[in-house]
Design an enzyme around this catalytic site. Structure first.
Site, short mmCIF file in Angstrom:
data_model
loop_
_atom_site.label_atom_id
_atom_site.label_comp_id
_atom_site.label_asym_id
_atom_site.label_seq_id
_atom_site.Cartn_x
_atom_site.Cartn_y
_atom_site.Cartn_z
N GLU A 263 83.92 49.39 38.45
CA GLU A 263 83.99 50.74 37.89
C GLU A 263 83.82 51.66 39.09
O GLU A 263 82.77 51.68 39.73
CB GLU A 263 82.87 50.88 36.86
N CYS A 300 79.64 59.11 37.33
CA CYS A 300 81.05 58.73 37.43
C CYS A 300 81.90 59.51 36.42
O CYS A 300 83.10 59.60 36.57
CB CYS A 300 81.22 57.24 37.23
P1 NAP Z 1 78.86 51.65 47.41
O1 NAP Z 1 78.72 52.09 48.81
O2 NAP Z 1 80.20 51.23 46.97
O3 NAP Z 1 77.81 50.44 47.20
C1 NAP Z 1 77.70 49.73 45.99
C2 NAP Z 1 77.21 48.32 46.27
O4 NAP Z 1 78.23 47.56 46.93
C3 NAP Z 1 76.01 48.25 47.20
O5 NAP Z 1 75.21 47.16 46.81
C4 NAP Z 1 76.63 48.00 48.55
O6 NAP Z 1 75.74 47.38 49.44
C5 NAP Z 1 77.80 47.12 48.19
N1 NAP Z 1 78.94 47.28 49.09
C6 NAP Z 1 79.65 48.42 49.29
N2 NAP Z 1 80.66 48.20 50.14
C7 NAP Z 1 80.61 46.89 50.48
C8 NAP Z 1 81.38 46.07 51.34
N3 NAP Z 1 82.42 46.55 52.02
N4 NAP Z 1 81.03 44.79 51.47
C9 NAP Z 1 79.97 44.29 50.79
N5 NAP Z 1 79.19 45.02 49.98
C10 NAP Z 1 79.50 46.30 49.81
O7 NAP Z 1 78.38 52.76 46.41
P2 NAP Z 1 77.05 53.64 46.40
O8 NAP Z 1 76.12 53.24 47.50
O9 NAP Z 1 76.56 53.56 45.04
O10 NAP Z 1 77.50 55.14 46.66
C11 NAP Z 1 78.31 55.52 47.68
C12 NAP Z 1 79.48 56.27 47.10
O11 NAP Z 1 79.97 55.59 45.92
C13 NAP Z 1 79.15 57.66 46.60
O12 NAP Z 1 79.24 58.63 47.61
C14 NAP Z 1 80.18 57.86 45.52
O13 NAP Z 1 81.36 58.39 46.05
C15 NAP Z 1 80.47 56.52 44.99
N6 NAP Z 1 79.85 56.23 43.70
C16 NAP Z 1 80.63 56.23 42.62
C17 NAP Z 1 80.10 55.91 41.41
C18 NAP Z 1 80.94 55.90 40.20
O14 NAP Z 1 80.42 55.58 39.15
N7 NAP Z 1 82.19 56.20 40.29
C19 NAP Z 1 78.77 55.56 41.27
C20 NAP Z 1 77.98 55.53 42.40
C21 NAP Z 1 78.55 55.86 43.61
P3 NAP Z 1 74.53 48.18 50.16
O15 NAP Z 1 73.41 48.27 49.16
O16 NAP Z 1 74.19 47.34 51.30
O17 NAP Z 1 75.09 49.53 50.53
#
Ligand code: NAP
Length: 501
Positions: A263, A300
């Protein structure tokens, strides 16, 4: 009751420390050290989950329902401590954390009820037709069965309801699948205390300890190893488009590809049709400002774009929205990285040619304040940047020349979690033109409401065409989400004694 995390992973019933540690970065309060997960931790958890599958997948629905109830009780028993550490780590206010705990418990209980009813099994039976010509028909029975160990990535913006014991975990456990959670590094202590609650429920219910593991993470190899582990059979993920896409591609390129239920991002457009805009534009603007800024806009389903027809009513709407947004105080964001990403997104929008600043605010560190911009339909249609999600309290008003241009905008949208129509009776004819477009674009289409606030219910769809989700046939919220972790098996001429219980 104050909770001091010990910082270990929970792997197959044991709290395990790693060689290296990372420090949490709470919005306020004391930072704590947590073990850094490694590929070896992932392997141990996945092996234990596979071993647990043989007994857990054979448990009765009644036993699993009792287990879900017990998890809910154990979470409630730790309620105050969960709220306290959740507030420290996420910066979210007390009421929000309490509400999210209620939602988390409600989801567990909803799934318990759901599996007891049994409809989700979608059982079918085609009786044998031994005398059918030219060929007899065998006896065929179909039922949904659990798929195997599931990996869950906790979301930063829902430290409880979409994390360790959140919707993905509840759905997988209800289905009969063991779960390995990759904890979000933004709230490791909250993850630990919730894992402690699940651990206590496992012991109380006599469930195999490999049924649940939590691996704390701050390094990407935990996530990448987890989704590629041959014993993991599906992944539930809520997060960024970039991270989600990387993990989705890894799932697809495995020797045995597995489903990745991601998602991801959405701008959740609202279409304000002429009569509604004229009759109650100011009230819609105030409602929009509330929806856009709740939880610092970190939802989201945040409605980032309002599309309307240019003119005096549009001017009045923009003025009312700016006034309402201008009254919203600065709020703490979930992480420094998310706050920084918000400012980068804001500057990207502000720097786009053809975009006018309506309300520009400045904020520093982990704080966010609302920003409002406006543009014309042609500029929006020409600019990919304006169609991308900015995670935070930022809105864009898009002024169309006429209803035809509104439909053009709808057609240009990428996949969305939600699309909203604001309509009065006289708008019905235009709405009827928009509806076939919007239902192709979104998992949920709303009339006269705001998309934030996702009801956990049987009919809910929290999904949509890519990039809203990576699998539009499913949902990550509501009872239908259990289907992600089941697969149909047909039993042909099978003796009763060999059928699943
Ligand atoms: P994220 O950076 O995508 O991280 C989510 C999870 O996936 C974390 O556990 C992260 O690990 C892991 N992860 C991310 N990229 C990875 C990769 N390349 N390889 C392995 N594991 C990976 O999301 P976030 O930290 O929640 O937020 C960052 C951005 O996501 C926000 O600025 C926003 O734009 C977006 N966001 C969107 C929604 C939505 O519902 N659409 C919700 C939350 C966030 P780590 O814990 O080590 O970082």
């Amino acid at each position: 009751m104050t909770f001091t995390p010990h910082g270990k992973h929970l792997i197959a019933g044991e709290w395990v420390a790693g060689d290296a540690t990372f420090s949490s970065s709470p919005a306020h309060g004391t930072a704590h050290d947590f073990s850094v997960g490694t590929p070896d931790h992932v392997d141990a958890a996945a092996q234990a989950a596979e071993e647990a599958f043989w007994s857990y997948s054979q448990t009765t629905r009644k036993d699993r329902a009792a287990f879900l109830h017990r998890i809910a009780d154990e979470i409630e028993a730790r309620g105050e401590a969960i709220t306290e550490i959740g507030m420290q780590e996420s910066g979210l206010p007390e009421g929000r954390l309490q509400g999210e705990r209620g939602r988390t418990i409600g989801q567990l209980l909803l799934f318990a009820d759901h599996i007891l009813k049994g409809d989700y099994l979608d059982q079918r039976h085609d009786s044998a037709l031994p005398d059918r010509a030219p060929a007899p028909r065998p006896d065929l029975k179909m039922v949904q069965r659990p798929i195997g160990p599931v990996a869950v990535f906790g979301a930063s913006n829902f430290p409880l309801a979409f994390s360790t014991a959140g919707g993905d975990t509840a759905a997988a456990l209800a289905a009969g699948c063991p779960v390995v959670v990759k904890g979000h590094s933004a709230h490791p202590g909250t993850g630990e205390i919730v894992a402690e609650a699940i651990h206590a429920a496992i012991r109380a219910c006599g469930i195999h300890p490999g049924t649940f593991s939590l691996i704390q993470g701050s390094k990407r190899d935990v996530g990448t190893t987890l989704v590629q582990h041959p014993l993991i059979k599906a992944v539930g993920f809520t997060g960024s488009l970039g991270g989600g896409r990387t993990l989705f591609d890894l799932c697809a390129s495995r020797p045995e590809p597995i489903p990745f239920f991601g998602e991801l991002g959405s701008v959740n457009p609202m279409f304000l049709l002429p009569d509604a805009l004229s009759n109650r534009g100011a009230a819609i603007a105030v409602g929009w400002a509330g929806s856009l800024t709740i939880g610092a806009g970190q939802f989201c389903t945040n409605p980032g774009i309002a599309v309307l027809i240019d003119g005096q009513d549009a001017d009045a709407f923009v003025t009312a929205a700016a006034e309402a947004l201008g009254k919203v105080d600065s709020q703490t964001m979930l992480t420094d990285g998310i706050a920084q990403a918000y400012r980068i997104g804001r500057d990207r929008i502000a720097g786009t040619s053809g975009v006018r600043e309506v309300l520009a605010t400045s904020c520093e560190g982990r704080q966010a304040t609302p920003n409002l911009y406006e543009t014309d339909a042609q500029t929006w249609l020409n600019s990919r940047t304006l169609r991308e999600e900015v995670f935070g309290p930022l809105g864009i008003v898009v002024r169309a020349k006429n209803c035809g241009q509104m439909v053009e905008i709808a057609k240009r949208l990428e996949g969305q979690l939600t699309c909203t129509l604001h309509i009065d009776d006289a708008d019905t004819a235009v709405a009827q033109i928009l509806m076939p477009v919007l239902e192709r674009k979104a998992g949920r289409v709303l009339a006269n409401g705001f998309a934030t606030g996702v009801e956990v219910a049987d009919s809910m769809v929290h999904s949509g065409p890519y990039p809203a989700s990576t699998n539009f046939g499913h949902t990550s919220v509501g009872t239908l989400s259990i289907r992600r972790f089941l697969r149909p098996v047909c039993y042909q001429n099978m003796p009763e004694a060999l059928l699943p219980r």
